[in-house]
Design an enzyme around this catalytic site. Sequence first.
Site, short mmCIF file in Angstrom:
data_model
loop_
_atom_site.label_atom_id
_atom_site.label_comp_id
_atom_site.label_asym_id
_atom_site.label_seq_id
_atom_site.Cartn_x
_atom_site.Cartn_y
_atom_site.Cartn_z
N CYS A 21 64.99 19.05 52.76
CA CYS A 21 65.35 17.64 52.82
C CYS A 21 65.11 17.17 54.26
O CYS A 21 65.78 17.65 55.18
CB CYS A 21 66.80 17.43 52.41
SG CYS A 21 67.25 15.69 52.43
N CYS B 283 62.05 9.20 53.28
CA CYS B 283 61.96 10.50 52.58
C CYS B 283 61.02 11.45 53.33
O CYS B 283 59.79 11.34 53.21
CB CYS B 283 61.52 10.33 51.13
SG CYS B 283 61.80 11.84 50.18
O1 PYC Z 1 64.19 13.08 53.29
O2 PYC Z 1 63.26 14.77 52.25
C1 PYC Z 1 64.03 13.81 52.28
C2 PYC Z 1 64.83 13.50 51.08
C3 PYC Z 1 64.78 14.13 49.86
C4 PYC Z 1 65.72 13.50 49.04
C5 PYC Z 1 66.32 12.51 49.77
N1 PYC Z 1 65.77 12.54 51.02
#
Ligand code: PYC
Length: 323
Positions: free
Chosen positions: A93, A244
């Site tokens: 994550c 993300c």
């Molecule tokens: O930042 O990799 C990330 C992530 C995965 C799910 C929520 N954030």
Amino acid sequence: MDTLAKHCVEVIDSHTGGEPTRVVIAGGPDLGDGAMAERLALLRGRHDWLRSAIINEPRGSDVLVGALLCEPANPKNTGGVIFFNNIGYLGMCGHGTIGLAVTLAFLDRLDVGAHRLETPPGEISLTLHDGNRVTVGNVPSYRHRRRQSLRTPEFGEVCGDIAWGGNWFFLVSDHGQRLAYDNVGKLSEYAGVIRRELDRQGIRGPDGEPIDHIELFGPPSAGSGADSRNFVLCPGGAYDRSPCGTGTSAKVACLIEDGELAPGQVWRQESIAGSIFEVRADLRDGRIVPEITGTAYITGRSTLWLDSTDPFCYGISASGVKR
Ligand code: PYC
């Protein structure tokens, strides 16, 4: 699954580009001293109460990502971490690792400079630049399938790439949706249909893994200086407020494989909430290794109280009250 009559869990909350992370710094179960993948199996199999109690309502919310801080298996490393959400466990994550680094800095347990961290899919690096800014050296990322076509009853044919960035993503650029914060309900519905159909039609990763994150791309907002804006639907139904980290790693792997981004070149990814990650990837032994840079802020420090006589002690979840 084991439970405890009365129990305290110490957590520190932060957000990375708007996406919250709750780091468990004390009160987690003893998972031994094996590799993080082995400890994840133990956490999932025997101690899932921790995830359910601290992430689900009434203590948490669907948006929260949890991070269990562990002692490293290799004492040369700074620590280990296992990430989880409202329905299960994550591989890596990106936003959560940035949140973890800022949490450790807040606790005076991490100096400015380079560190190594153990996660279930492998070792990663992180560099703390100051109290808030962090670069994460992610696991190698790659595209599994280019232009996978998918028929949906609601939206007709959708075409996307399937790529790994520490989690599995279906990346769609041609979707006809309006990528704006005031449209997240419609975007969640659209992305939810894609995920349901991927699952129903048996379209999976190379070892049968579910493609559980859906990522839509569009133009960046004016004046942001970003290369693109995204919307990411997470496995538990919440959308990512950050750009993300693992999703942007998957995107950068596709761009490099298509010759649209050079190794070392920076890709600025804006989230649906307007926050930005900078991602660049190196080629190491022919593998694409992304580095994600972002900023996190501490939002709280709490002692969570778990009383097993409380009917919602282990959280409200789709499968009922967990005991
Ligand atoms: O930042 O990799 C990330 C992530 C995965 C799910 C929520 N954030």
